[in-house]
Scaffold this active site. Structure first.
Site, PDB file in Angstrom:
ATOM      1  N   LYS A  70      12.494  10.795 -25.613  1.00  0.00           N
ATOM      2  CA  LYS A  70      12.521   9.400 -26.056  1.00  0.00           C
ATOM      3  C   LYS A  70      11.089   8.904 -26.175  1.00  0.00           C
ATOM      4  O   LYS A  70      10.311   8.969 -25.198  1.00  0.00           O
ATOM      5  CB  LYS A  70      13.257   8.570 -25.006  1.00  0.00           C
ATOM      6  CG  LYS A  70      14.434   7.806 -25.556  1.00  0.00           C
ATOM      7  CD  LYS A  70      15.203   7.194 -24.414  1.00  0.00           C
ATOM      8  CE  LYS A  70      16.012   6.022 -24.885  1.00  0.00           C
ATOM      9  NZ  LYS A  70      16.703   5.363 -23.790  1.00  0.00           N
TER      10      LYS A  70
HETATM   11  O1  G3P Z   1      19.874   1.973 -24.157  1.00  0.00           O
HETATM   12  C1  G3P Z   1      18.851   1.093 -23.815  1.00  0.00           C
HETATM   13  C2  G3P Z   1      19.246   0.372 -22.597  1.00  0.00           C
HETATM   14  O2  G3P Z   1      19.218   1.151 -21.465  1.00  0.00           O
HETATM   15  C3  G3P Z   1      18.591  -0.953 -22.414  1.00  0.00           C
HETATM   16  O3  G3P Z   1      19.625  -1.788 -22.070  1.00  0.00           O
HETATM   17  O4  G3P Z   1      20.730  -3.774 -21.217  1.00  0.00           O
HETATM   18  O5  G3P Z   1      18.435  -3.136 -20.394  1.00  0.00           O
HETATM   19  O6  G3P Z   1      18.750  -4.020 -22.695  1.00  0.00           O
HETATM   20  P1  G3P Z   1      19.359  -3.265 -21.562  1.00  0.00           P
END
Ligand code: G3P
Length: 267
Positions: A92
């Site tokens: 990533k």
């Molecule tokens: O897939 C990306 C994720 O882990 C981020 O999620 O909810 O922290 O924006 P969030």
């Protein structure tokens, strides 16, 4: 649509593979910190090998932590070399690792994607917030691009000074506040971002798959599927919520009450 599980927690990963619903795993430094924080003294290398073994030959994203191309390429190659015998590792890489809006390091992400792709290392380009970022990442050779739907919805609500909870649904078609349609440079919602990325990459036959990421609720997962996301990466809690419906519970209760004894005892 494939479902990846958005967590670094081994127990959660095992459960999702046990249910047969996981087609891959995505992690990031915050998810890894949360998962490893629970296991004092964990051998991280062994831990990641276990994740890969549970995932079999399905893709597992490991994120780089450096912020310049030289460092990210070095780290990406090292992670790939360390773990590629244990499973299907992809790296990533942020589309742009700069902390500021304009910086010398704007192109470090693209340089990294190209260098890793040239070495045959699959890249999941992360922190994508516009279709044009997705286009550039695809041209640089990314195997996947990850538009962050939930964080776009956060941004739109924050800019409009709206109060909201992290898992609250935000309408895919956008929200009108004080007679103004909220938008971020033409993006009306997180799902609109996913849709525009899918349309753009599909229109030009670019061989890069869209992973709808930062999904916070079940309706976003449904909408990601309906706009043609190749993959949705879903947190375990959202996967559980996807199974629930009040009428399923009610129906289950009634069917259980109605079982006739002879039927239950059929031989
Ligand atoms: O897939 C990306 C994720 O882990 C981020 O999620 O909810 O922290 O924006 P969030």
């Amino acid at each position: 649509m494939k479902i990846f599980i958005d967590t670094a927690d081994l127990d959660e990963i095992k459960k999702a593979y046990g249910w047969g619903v996981a087609d891959g795993v995505t992690t990031n430094p915050s998810l890894l910190k949360k998962a490893v924080g629970k296991r004092e003294g964990v051998d991280l290398k062994q831990y990641i090998k276990e994740v890969l073994s549970v995932a079999g030959n399905t893709p597992v994203s490991l994120e780089v932590t450096e912020t310049n191309s030289e460092g990210m390429v070095r780290e990406g190659l090292k992670l790939h070399q360390l773990f590629s015998e244990d499973g299907n590792v992809n790296i990533k890489v942020p589309v742009n690792p700069s902390f500021e809006m304009e910086s010398e390091s704007d192109f470090e992400g693209l340089k990294t994607i190209k260098a890793l792709a040239d070495e045959g290392v699959p890249v999941n380009c992360t922190l994508v917030f516009t279709p044009e970022q997705a286009l550039l990442a695809a041209k640089s050779g990314a195997t996947y691009v990850s538009p962050f739907a939930g964080r776009i919805d956060d941004l739109l609500r924050c800019n409009a000074k709206l109060k909201y909870g992290k898992t609250d649904y935000y309408p895919a078609e956008g929200l009108v506040e004080d007679h103004v349609l909220l938008e971020d440079n033409g993006i009306l919602s997180g799902i609109d971002l996913v849709q525009q990325c899918v349309e753009l990459l599909t229109y030009y036959d670019l061989n890069t798959q869209v992973i709808a990421a930062s999904l916070r609720n079940t309706r976003q997962v449904r909408e990601a599927a309906l706009v043609g996301a190749h993959i949705a990466t879903v947190p375990p809690k959202v996967i559980s919520a996807m199974l629930r419906h009040v009428k399923t519970c009610e129906g289950m209760q009634k069917f259980t009450e109605d079982v006739v004894e002879e039927y239950a005892n059929l031989k």
